[in-house]
Design an enzyme around this catalytic site. Structure first.
Site, PDB file in Angstrom:
ATOM      1  N   THR A  36       0.851  -1.193   0.000  1.00  0.00           N
ATOM      2  CA  THR A  36       0.000   0.000   0.000  1.00  0.00           C
ATOM      3  C   THR A  36       0.882   1.235   0.000  1.00  0.00           C
ATOM      4  O   THR A  36       1.758   1.375   0.848  1.00  0.00           O
ATOM      5  CB  THR A  36      -0.898   0.032   1.254  1.00  0.00           C
ATOM      6  OG1 THR A  36      -0.086  -0.021   2.420  1.00  0.00           O
ATOM      7  CG2 THR A  36      -1.916  -1.092   1.231  1.00  0.00           C
ATOM      8  N   GLU A  85      -3.691   4.665   2.890  1.00  0.00           N
ATOM      9  CA  GLU A  85      -2.842   3.759   2.127  1.00  0.00           C
ATOM     10  C   GLU A  85      -3.600   3.242   0.921  1.00  0.00           C
ATOM     11  O   GLU A  85      -4.769   2.882   1.031  1.00  0.00           O
ATOM     12  CB  GLU A  85      -2.452   2.556   2.987  1.00  0.00           C
ATOM     13  CG  GLU A  85      -1.983   2.915   4.377  1.00  0.00           C
ATOM     14  CD  GLU A  85      -1.601   1.692   5.184  1.00  0.00           C
ATOM     15  OE1 GLU A  85      -1.417   0.618   4.586  1.00  0.00           O
ATOM     16  OE2 GLU A  85      -1.481   1.826   6.397  1.00  0.00           O
TER      17      GLU A  85
HETATM   18  P1  ADP Z   1       5.005   0.819   3.500  1.00  0.00           P
HETATM   19  O1  ADP Z   1       4.606   0.425   4.890  1.00  0.00           O
HETATM   20  O2  ADP Z   1       6.322   1.541   3.446  1.00  0.00           O
HETATM   21  O3  ADP Z   1       3.904   1.558   2.828  1.00  0.00           O
HETATM   22  P2  ADP Z   1       4.272  -1.493   1.904  1.00  0.00           P
HETATM   23  O4  ADP Z   1       4.652  -2.898   2.217  1.00  0.00           O
HETATM   24  O5  ADP Z   1       2.852  -1.104   2.132  1.00  0.00           O
HETATM   25  O6  ADP Z   1       5.259  -0.544   2.708  1.00  0.00           O
HETATM   26  O7  ADP Z   1       4.713  -1.228   0.403  1.00  0.00           O
HETATM   27  C1  ADP Z   1       4.341  -0.012  -0.187  1.00  0.00           C
HETATM   28  C2  ADP Z   1       5.285   0.454  -1.267  1.00  0.00           C
HETATM   29  O8  ADP Z   1       5.399  -0.538  -2.296  1.00  0.00           O
HETATM   30  C3  ADP Z   1       4.731   1.678  -1.954  1.00  0.00           C
HETATM   31  O9  ADP Z   1       5.132   2.866  -1.296  1.00  0.00           O
HETATM   32  C4  ADP Z   1       5.279   1.577  -3.354  1.00  0.00           C
HETATM   33  O10 ADP Z   1       6.511   2.260  -3.462  1.00  0.00           O
HETATM   34  C5  ADP Z   1       5.497   0.075  -3.554  1.00  0.00           C
HETATM   35  N1  ADP Z   1       4.505  -0.591  -4.413  1.00  0.00           N
HETATM   36  C6  ADP Z   1       4.840  -1.504  -5.363  1.00  0.00           C
HETATM   37  N2  ADP Z   1       3.748  -1.980  -5.984  1.00  0.00           N
HETATM   38  C7  ADP Z   1       2.677  -1.358  -5.420  1.00  0.00           C
HETATM   39  C8  ADP Z   1       1.267  -1.439  -5.662  1.00  0.00           C
HETATM   40  N3  ADP Z   1       0.747  -2.260  -6.603  1.00  0.00           N
HETATM   41  N4  ADP Z   1       0.455  -0.653  -4.909  1.00  0.00           N
HETATM   42  C9  ADP Z   1       0.981   0.167  -3.974  1.00  0.00           C
HETATM   43  N5  ADP Z   1       2.297   0.282  -3.696  1.00  0.00           N
HETATM   44  C10 ADP Z   1       3.170  -0.472  -4.412  1.00  0.00           C
HETATM   45 MG    MG Z   2       1.909   0.774   2.941  1.00  0.00          MG
END
Ligand code: ADP
Ligand code: MG
Length: 152
Positions: A36, A85
């Protein structure tokens, strides 16, 4: 539990969201298989006052995709802080932290729920995605893919 998706978006939709993608705790992709993209809490529009799961369109890197959005509270913050998110229904080749994201929130899917297992949560997110994609095929929702916010 899940309300029927209306034939066309009603008040307060559509709602515009924009912000820089920031780092969260990385749980989305690691623990759930649904990354997300988070935007800063200060960029949460005031019209989004109901905690829960929404759907719509989001643009990153000049491309518009279907999305499912979660708005809720992260208990790991000292001050309980709302987080926004967005799971984008697309396989990206790389992360886009620090890049700008814009979105149009078109409708409501469900409230935030408590789950007894992680699998139950994952099942519900899968259902969210299916329902969102079906709703976004309806012309009254599909038109928002062409929204002016995405042309700026
Ligand atoms: P965080 O807690 O840092 O948000 P996530 O595990 O939720 O980590 O991963 C989010 C990150 O993954 C986003 O900020 C983006 O850079 C990347 N990402 C890759 N593919 C997607 C997708 N399909 N939807 C949203 N984010 C994505
Ligand atoms: Mg996230």
């Amino acid at each position: 539990m899940r309300a029927q998706i209306p034939e066309r978006p009603g008040s307060p939709f559509p709602i515009e969201v924009a912000g820089i993608v920031t780092k969260g705790f990385g749980r989305g992709s690691r623990e759930l298989g649904f990354p997300t993209a988070n935007i800063p809490p200060t960029d949460i529009p005031p019209q989004l006052d109901r905690v829960g799961v929404y759907f719509g369109y989001a643009m990153v890197r000049q491309e518009v995709f279907s999305m499912v959005m979660s708005l809720g509270y992260n208990p790991y913050y000292k001050n309980v802080e709302k987080s926004l998110e967005i799971y984008i229904v697309h396989e990206f080749k790389s992360d886009f932290y620090g890049e700008s994201m814009r979105a149009i929130v078109c409708g409501w899917l469900r409230p935030e729920l408590d789950y007894t297992t992680r699998d139950a949560l994952i099942q519900d997110i899968r259902k969210d995605v299916t329902i969102a994609l079906t709703a976004l095929e309806q012309p009254a929702y599909a038109q928002f893919k062409e929204h002016p916010i995405f042309k700026r």
